[in-house]
Scaffold this motif. Structure first.
Motif, mmCIF file in Angstrom:
data_model
loop_
_atom_site.group_PDB
_atom_site.id
_atom_site.type_symbol
_atom_site.label_atom_id
_atom_site.label_comp_id
_atom_site.label_asym_id
_atom_site.label_seq_id
_atom_site.Cartn_x
_atom_site.Cartn_y
_atom_site.Cartn_z
ATOM 1 N N GLU A 55 0.820 -1.206 0.000
ATOM 2 C CA GLU A 55 0.000 0.000 0.000
ATOM 3 C C GLU A 55 0.859 1.264 0.000
ATOM 4 N N ALA A 56 1.909 1.290 0.807
ATOM 5 C CA ALA A 56 2.780 2.462 0.884
ATOM 6 C C ALA A 56 3.523 2.696 -0.430
ATOM 7 N N SER A 57 3.985 1.622 -1.041
ATOM 8 C CA SER A 57 4.692 1.744 -2.315
ATOM 9 C C SER A 57 3.764 2.280 -3.405
ATOM 10 N N LEU A 58 2.539 1.777 -3.438
ATOM 11 C CA LEU A 58 1.572 2.250 -4.423
ATOM 12 C C LEU A 58 1.263 3.730 -4.198
ATOM 13 N N ALA A 59 1.047 4.130 -2.953
ATOM 14 C CA ALA A 59 0.740 5.529 -2.639
ATOM 15 C C ALA A 59 1.892 6.444 -3.057
ATOM 16 N N GLU A 60 3.119 6.009 -2.802
ATOM 17 C CA GLU A 60 4.300 6.799 -3.177
ATOM 18 C C GLU A 60 4.374 6.967 -4.696
ATOM 19 N N PHE A 61 4.082 5.908 -5.424
ATOM 20 C CA PHE A 61 4.132 5.974 -6.889
ATOM 21 C C PHE A 61 3.011 6.859 -7.432
ATOM 22 N N ILE A 62 1.808 6.694 -6.925
ATOM 23 C CA ILE A 62 0.654 7.466 -7.391
ATOM 24 C C ILE A 62 0.857 8.962 -7.104
ATOM 25 N N ALA A 63 1.585 9.293 -6.045
ATOM 26 C CA ALA A 63 1.858 10.695 -5.713
ATOM 27 C C ALA A 63 2.635 11.406 -6.822
ATOM 28 N N GLN A 64 3.314 10.645 -7.688
ATOM 29 C CA GLN A 64 4.055 11.227 -8.816
ATOM 30 C C GLN A 64 3.144 11.571 -9.998
ATOM 31 N N LYS A 65 1.851 11.260 -9.870
ATOM 32 C CA LYS A 65 0.825 11.521 -10.888
ATOM 33 C C LYS A 65 1.155 10.870 -12.242
ATOM 34 N N PRO A 66 1.461 9.572 -12.216
ATOM 35 C CA PRO A 66 1.720 8.858 -13.473
ATOM 36 C C PRO A 66 0.433 8.682 -14.269
ATOM 37 N N LYS A 67 0.569 8.503 -15.562
ATOM 38 C CA LYS A 67 -0.572 8.214 -16.434
ATOM 39 C C LYS A 67 -0.313 6.883 -17.126
ATOM 40 N N MET A 68 -1.316 6.006 -17.089
ATOM 41 C CA MET A 68 -1.174 4.655 -17.619
ATOM 42 C C MET A 68 -2.136 4.407 -18.773
ATOM 43 N N THR A 69 -1.661 3.619 -19.717
ATOM 44 C CA THR A 69 -2.529 3.007 -20.723
ATOM 45 C C THR A 69 -2.296 1.504 -20.622
ATOM 46 N N ALA A 70 -3.317 0.725 -20.933
ATOM 47 C CA ALA A 70 -3.187 -0.730 -20.850
ATOM 48 C C ALA A 70 -4.094 -1.387 -21.875
ATOM 49 N N THR A 71 -3.575 -2.466 -22.447
ATOM 50 C CA THR A 71 -4.334 -3.245 -23.415
ATOM 51 C C THR A 71 -4.305 -4.702 -22.988
ATOM 52 N N LEU A 72 -5.476 -5.274 -22.823
ATOM 53 C CA LEU A 72 -5.579 -6.681 -22.454
ATOM 54 C C LEU A 72 -5.186 -7.542 -23.650
ATOM 55 N N ARG A 73 -4.179 -8.380 -23.455
ATOM 56 C CA ARG A 73 -3.725 -9.276 -24.517
ATOM 57 C C ARG A 73 -4.425 -10.633 -24.427
ATOM 58 N N GLU A 74 -4.536 -11.166 -23.202
ATOM 59 C CA GLU A 74 -5.176 -12.469 -22.995
ATOM 60 C C GLU A 74 -5.916 -12.463 -21.669
ATOM 61 N N SER A 75 -6.969 -13.262 -21.595
ATOM 62 C CA SER A 75 -7.720 -13.454 -20.356
ATOM 63 C C SER A 75 -8.119 -14.918 -20.284
ATOM 64 N N HIS A 76 -7.813 -15.546 -19.142
ATOM 65 C CA HIS A 76 -8.175 -16.945 -18.927
ATOM 66 C C HIS A 76 -8.826 -17.051 -17.553
ATOM 67 N N VAL A 77 -10.070 -17.514 -17.518
ATOM 68 C CA VAL A 77 -10.825 -17.602 -16.278
ATOM 69 C C VAL A 77 -11.221 -19.052 -16.032
ATOM 70 N N THR A 78 -10.986 -19.522 -14.809
ATOM 71 C CA THR A 78 -11.453 -20.830 -14.387
ATOM 72 C C THR A 78 -11.913 -20.721 -12.943
ATOM 73 N N GLY A 79 -13.169 -21.007 -12.723
ATOM 74 C CA GLY A 79 -13.715 -20.922 -11.367
ATOM 75 C C GLY A 79 -13.560 -19.531 -10.790
ATOM 76 N N ASN A 80 -12.868 -19.448 -9.636
ATOM 77 C CA ASN A 80 -12.698 -18.162 -8.962
ATOM 78 C C ASN A 80 -11.330 -17.526 -9.202
ATOM 79 N N THR A 81 -10.645 -17.963 -10.275
ATOM 80 C CA THR A 81 -9.306 -17.467 -10.575
ATOM 81 C C THR A 81 -9.237 -17.026 -12.032
ATOM 82 N N ALA A 82 -8.542 -15.911 -12.256
ATOM 83 C CA ALA A 82 -8.347 -15.420 -13.624
ATOM 84 C C ALA A 82 -6.885 -15.040 -13.809
ATOM 85 N N LEU A 83 -6.364 -15.304 -14.989
ATOM 86 C CA LEU A 83 -5.025 -14.875 -15.388
ATOM 87 C C LEU A 83 -5.199 -13.864 -16.510
ATOM 88 N N LEU A 84 -4.635 -12.670 -16.322
ATOM 89 C CA LEU A 84 -4.681 -11.642 -17.352
ATOM 90 C C LEU A 84 -3.260 -11.336 -17.809
#
Length: 129
Positions: A55-84
């Motif tokens: 949590e602290a590491s994420l807060a420190e990074f977000i404080a730098q005001k980064p901007k992200m883009t992301a594209t889902l390449r693959e998604s595999h779901v089985t039961g209560n688990t997913a791999l993206l």
């Protein structure tokens, strides 16, 4: 922005889009709800973080005001688990100059008792470029 709980989704493929929205908005509270209690994040290869350190590491990074883009390449779901598999890029502007990061993440999501997906493992450097 929607309330924190509205950001959680019953669709594993939608999870990443909602994460990017909260990330770009700097909404650390929403970001933290998108992880399981025992989640592992590997934001630095070879250095997994959990709990308050994550949590602290994420807060420190977000404080730098980064901007992200992301594209889902693959998604595999089985039961209560997913791999993206996600291609992502982050840009950060600082007084010292601009920084560009990119990679292919391997994320494991777990379906909670509320029927919503959360990160169990967040590894943005599953395949560094």
């Amino acid at each position: 922005m929607s309330s924190t709980l509205e950001q959680l989704t019953r669709d594993a493929e939608e999870h990443g889009k909602r994460y990017v929205e909260a990330f770009n908005a700097g909404d650390i509270d929403t970001l933290n709800t998108m992880y399981t209690e025992d989640a592992i994040s590997v934001w630095e290869p070879g250095n997994p973080l959990t709990g308050k350190a994550r949590e602290a590491s994420l807060a420190e990074f977000i404080a730098q005001k980064p901007k992200m883009t992301a594209t889902l390449r693959e998604s595999h779901v089985t039961g209560n688990t997913a791999l993206l598999v996600v291609d992502w890029a982050i840009d950060i502007s600082t007084p010292e100059g601009d920084e560009h990061l990119e990679g292919t993440g391997l994320d494991v999501l777990r379906l909670g008792p509320d029927g919503k997906w959360r990160f169990a493992i967040d590894n943005p450097f599953g395949e560094a470029r």
